[in-house]
Design an enzyme around this catalytic site. Structure first.
Site, short mmCIF file in Angstrom:
data_model
loop_
_atom_site.label_atom_id
_atom_site.label_comp_id
_atom_site.label_asym_id
_atom_site.label_seq_id
_atom_site.Cartn_x
_atom_site.Cartn_y
_atom_site.Cartn_z
N ARG A 155 1.02 -1.39 -0.16
CA ARG A 155 0.20 -0.07 0.20
C ARG A 155 0.71 1.28 -0.10
O ARG A 155 0.35 2.36 -0.17
CB ARG A 155 -0.93 -0.10 1.14
CG ARG A 155 -1.69 -1.13 1.24
CD ARG A 155 -2.55 -1.16 2.76
NE ARG A 155 -3.29 -0.28 2.97
CZ ARG A 155 -4.94 -0.31 2.84
NH1 ARG A 155 -5.44 -1.35 2.64
NH2 ARG A 155 -5.51 1.10 2.82
N TYR A 175 0.58 4.41 -2.47
CA TYR A 175 -0.33 5.39 -2.26
C TYR A 175 0.00 6.17 -0.87
O TYR A 175 -0.22 7.41 -0.92
CB TYR A 175 -1.79 4.67 -2.04
CG TYR A 175 -3.12 5.51 -1.89
CD1 TYR A 175 -3.28 6.47 -3.17
CD2 TYR A 175 -3.72 5.69 -0.77
CE1 TYR A 175 -4.50 7.25 -2.79
CE2 TYR A 175 -4.65 6.50 -0.68
CZ TYR A 175 -5.18 7.16 -1.67
OH TYR A 175 -6.26 8.14 -1.54
N GLN A 200 -12.57 -4.76 12.39
CA GLN A 200 -11.98 -3.55 12.09
C GLN A 200 -13.04 -2.56 11.83
O GLN A 200 -14.02 -2.84 11.60
CB GLN A 200 -11.05 -3.75 11.13
CG GLN A 200 -11.59 -4.13 9.75
CD GLN A 200 -11.57 -5.72 9.20
OE1 GLN A 200 -11.90 -6.46 10.28
NE2 GLN A 200 -11.61 -6.28 8.12
N ARG A 234 -10.10 3.09 11.78
CA ARG A 234 -10.03 4.26 10.97
C ARG A 234 -11.32 5.33 11.12
O ARG A 234 -12.23 4.81 11.03
CB ARG A 234 -10.10 3.90 9.56
CG ARG A 234 -10.07 4.98 8.65
CD ARG A 234 -8.48 5.84 8.64
NE ARG A 234 -7.71 5.26 7.71
CZ ARG A 234 -6.35 4.80 8.10
NH1 ARG A 234 -6.13 5.06 9.17
NH2 ARG A 234 -5.53 4.07 7.38
#
Length: 312
Positions: free
Chosen positions: A141, A144, A208, A276
């Site tokens: 990842r 990005y 998550q 998140r």
């Protein structure tokens, strides 16, 4: 009437932004290389005399005259940005350099669409702007995550070195009509799978957490950020602070769609963040902004869009 440049303007967020700018009476130059953007997102705008579409890759310089620049160009889903990771990094870094150079030449205000991914797999929850993040610099990842981090570095160095009027927004998960059905993100995946009667694929154990901001709320925040004046640069978190587990999202999608799809579990991808959620205290204070569309309402609109494009 302002002249606005929107890079990545035929993408999900970009097309909504173009529409809002036109609605308020501005001119819009929409720039896209159509790697992930889709002309169908902006077909209804092409006949507008204040709208112009240009096929262009921001990794190459662009010479135009504009008042404001919204730099949204970059594939944003793991499926797309991992397809060509070198190009993803170039889009973030070279694209930032080229757009900053343009802004410097024409003395334009420029906004960078950064991302919550700059926080990586965070050790702070919820994430506040002063948190520097926990990012793997060599993982799948990283093209990005680190590309966006470097773009932020460039923006602030141009601000310090050249006095450029910059705005940096860190975008958390955003959804709504216009999403690409094959972008591989959790929201679109779940809706498409539910409407097609396929298994709902959950990676990891589903505990998550994510937060989901409706696209209209996000675009409103962009416009407010551009109006803050030269004294405020950000970075600023933009997203919905209401937090849901992935399993909770799947259950909501099943309820809205009326699907009988089953939940199936697969291995969690490398470096996928466990939590998140944005701290939007700064956005509340400086922009007077908070999301107005709750997840249930936004889901209904998004499912209606996907039913239409999938003919389900």
């Amino acid at each position: 009437m302002k002249k606005n440049l929107v890079t990545g303007g035929s993408g999900f967020l970009g097309s909504h932004l173009c529409r809002r700018l036109l609605d308020r009476g501005d001119e819009v130059l929409c720039v896209d290389n159509f790697f992930t953007g889709d002309k169908s997102n902006i077909l209804d705008l092409i006949g507008n005399p204040r709208f112009e579409l240009l096929r262009h890759d921001v990794t190459f310089p662009l010479y135009v005259e504009v008042d404001e620049i919204y730099n949204l160009a970059c594939p944003a889903s793991p499926l797309h940005y991992q397809f060509d990771p070198v190009q993803t990094t170039k889009t973030s870094v070279h694209g930032a350099i080229n757009m900053l150079g343009l802004a410097k030449r024409v003395k334009a205000t420029i906004m960078q669409a950064s991302t919550s991914e700059i926080y990586g797999d965070p050790e702070m929850h919820p994430q506040a702007e002063y948190y520097w993040g926990k990012v793997n610099p060599i993982g799948p990842r990283s093209c990005y995550d680190e590309g966006k981090r470097c773009a932020e570095t460039l923006f602030f160095d141009y601000h310090r070195q050249h006095g450029l009027d910059i705005k940096v927004v860190r975008i958390f998960n955003t959804y709504g009509p216009g999403m690409h059905p094959g972008d591989g993100r959790v929201m679109s995946n779940f809706i498409v799978q539910a409407l097609r009667g396929e298994n709902i694929t959950i990676y990891g154990d589903g505990t998550q957490s994510r937060s989901f901001c409706y696209v209209d709320d996000m675009v409103e925040a962009f416009l407010l950020m551009m109006q803050t004046g030269k004294g405020f640069t950000g970075p600023i978190n933009l997203g919905n602070p209401e937090e849901f587990t992935v399993v909770e999202l799947a259950e909501k999608v099943l309820a809205v769609t009326g699907s009988t799809s089953r939940l199936v579990y697969k291995r969690l991808p490398d470096d996928d963040p466990r939590q998140r959620c944005p701290d939007i205290s700064l956005a509340r204070e400086r922009l007077g902004w908070k999301p107005n569309v709750d997840l249930d309402e936004g889901l209904r609109e998004t499912v209606r869009y996907f039913r239409k494009i999938l003919s389900c």
